[in-house]
Design a protein around this motif. Structure first.
Motif, PDB file in Angstrom:
ATOM      1  N   ARG A   1       1.124  -1.969  -0.051  1.00 23.27           N
ATOM      2  CA  ARG A   1       0.030   0.506   0.056  1.00 23.27           C
ATOM      3  C   ARG A   1       0.740   1.313  -0.049  1.00 23.27           C
ATOM      4  N   GLN A   2       1.438   0.986   0.541  1.00 27.18           N
ATOM      5  CA  GLN A   2       2.566   2.531   0.946  1.00 27.18           C
ATOM      6  C   GLN A   2       3.438   2.709  -0.791  1.00 27.18           C
TER       7      GLN A   2
ATOM      8  N   SER B   1      14.525   3.148  -8.022  1.00 25.52           N
ATOM      9  CA  SER B   1      15.805   4.338  -6.973  1.00 25.52           C
ATOM     10  C   SER B   1      14.816   5.279  -6.395  1.00 25.52           C
ATOM     11  N   TRP B   2      14.093   5.788  -6.838  1.00 20.26           N
ATOM     12  CA  TRP B   2      13.642   7.513  -6.500  1.00 20.26           C
ATOM     13  C   TRP B   2      12.481   5.989  -5.116  1.00 20.26           C
ATOM     14  N   VAL B   3      11.579   5.424  -6.075  1.00 17.97           N
ATOM     15  CA  VAL B   3      10.500   4.643  -5.331  1.00 17.97           C
ATOM     16  C   VAL B   3      10.817   4.026  -3.423  1.00 17.97           C
ATOM     17  N   VAL B   4      12.230   3.375  -3.865  1.00 14.84           N
ATOM     18  CA  VAL B   4      12.805   2.502  -3.126  1.00 14.84           C
ATOM     19  C   VAL B   4      13.154   4.000  -1.925  1.00 14.84           C
ATOM     20  N   GLU B   5      14.018   5.082  -1.784  1.00 16.24           N
ATOM     21  CA  GLU B   5      14.321   6.518  -1.587  1.00 16.24           C
ATOM     22  C   GLU B   5      13.190   6.819  -0.460  1.00 16.24           C
TER      23      GLU B   5
ATOM     24  N   LEU C   1      10.123   5.705  -0.341  1.00 20.91           N
ATOM     25  CA  LEU C   1       9.633   4.418   0.971  1.00 20.91           C
ATOM     26  C   LEU C   1      10.359   4.245   2.206  1.00 20.91           C
ATOM     27  N   CYS C   2      11.770   4.361   1.917  1.00 18.91           N
ATOM     28  CA  CYS C   2      12.732   4.455   3.491  1.00 18.91           C
ATOM     29  C   CYS C   2      11.990   6.233   4.420  1.00 18.91           C
TER      30      CYS C   2
ATOM     31  N   GLU D   1      13.929  -6.854   3.012  1.00 19.71           N
ATOM     32  CA  GLU D   1      12.477  -5.714   2.053  1.00 19.71           C
ATOM     33  C   GLU D   1      12.828  -5.160   1.092  1.00 19.71           C
ATOM     34  N   LEU D   2      14.161  -4.679   1.082  1.00 19.49           N
ATOM     35  CA  LEU D   2      15.086  -3.749   0.026  1.00 19.49           C
ATOM     36  C   LEU D   2      14.814  -4.632  -1.535  1.00 19.49           C
TER      37      LEU D   2
END
Length: 69
Positions: A7-8, A31-35, A37-38, A47-48
């Motif tokens: 959901r996040q 990378s942008w989406v992961v950033e 989320l972090c 999770e990463l």
């Protein structure tokens, strides 16, 4: 991947400016989406890895959603 994390992830993508998402190449987009989320909550290594794999499998969908905005 937990339902909360899913959901996040989709919330981040939905809230993003479509022009920004479309301007990024596949790796930069992931990378942008992961950033993003972090920034919301820290992710452990497992999770990463899951998030990166999931995003890579959904790149076309993400781009389609951005184009339809």
């Amino acid at each position: 991947m937990s339902p909360f994390l899913l959901r996040q992830l989709w919330s981040v993508i939905d809230a993003a400016h479509s022009n920004h998402l479309l301007s990024l190449d596949d790796q930069s987009l992931a990378s942008w989406v992961v950033e993003q989320l972090c920034h919301q909550s820290p992710l452990d290594n497992a999770e990463l890895t899951q998030v990166n794999r999931y995003i890579q499998s959904k790149i076309s969908l993400i781009r389609d959603m951005a184009q339809s905005k």
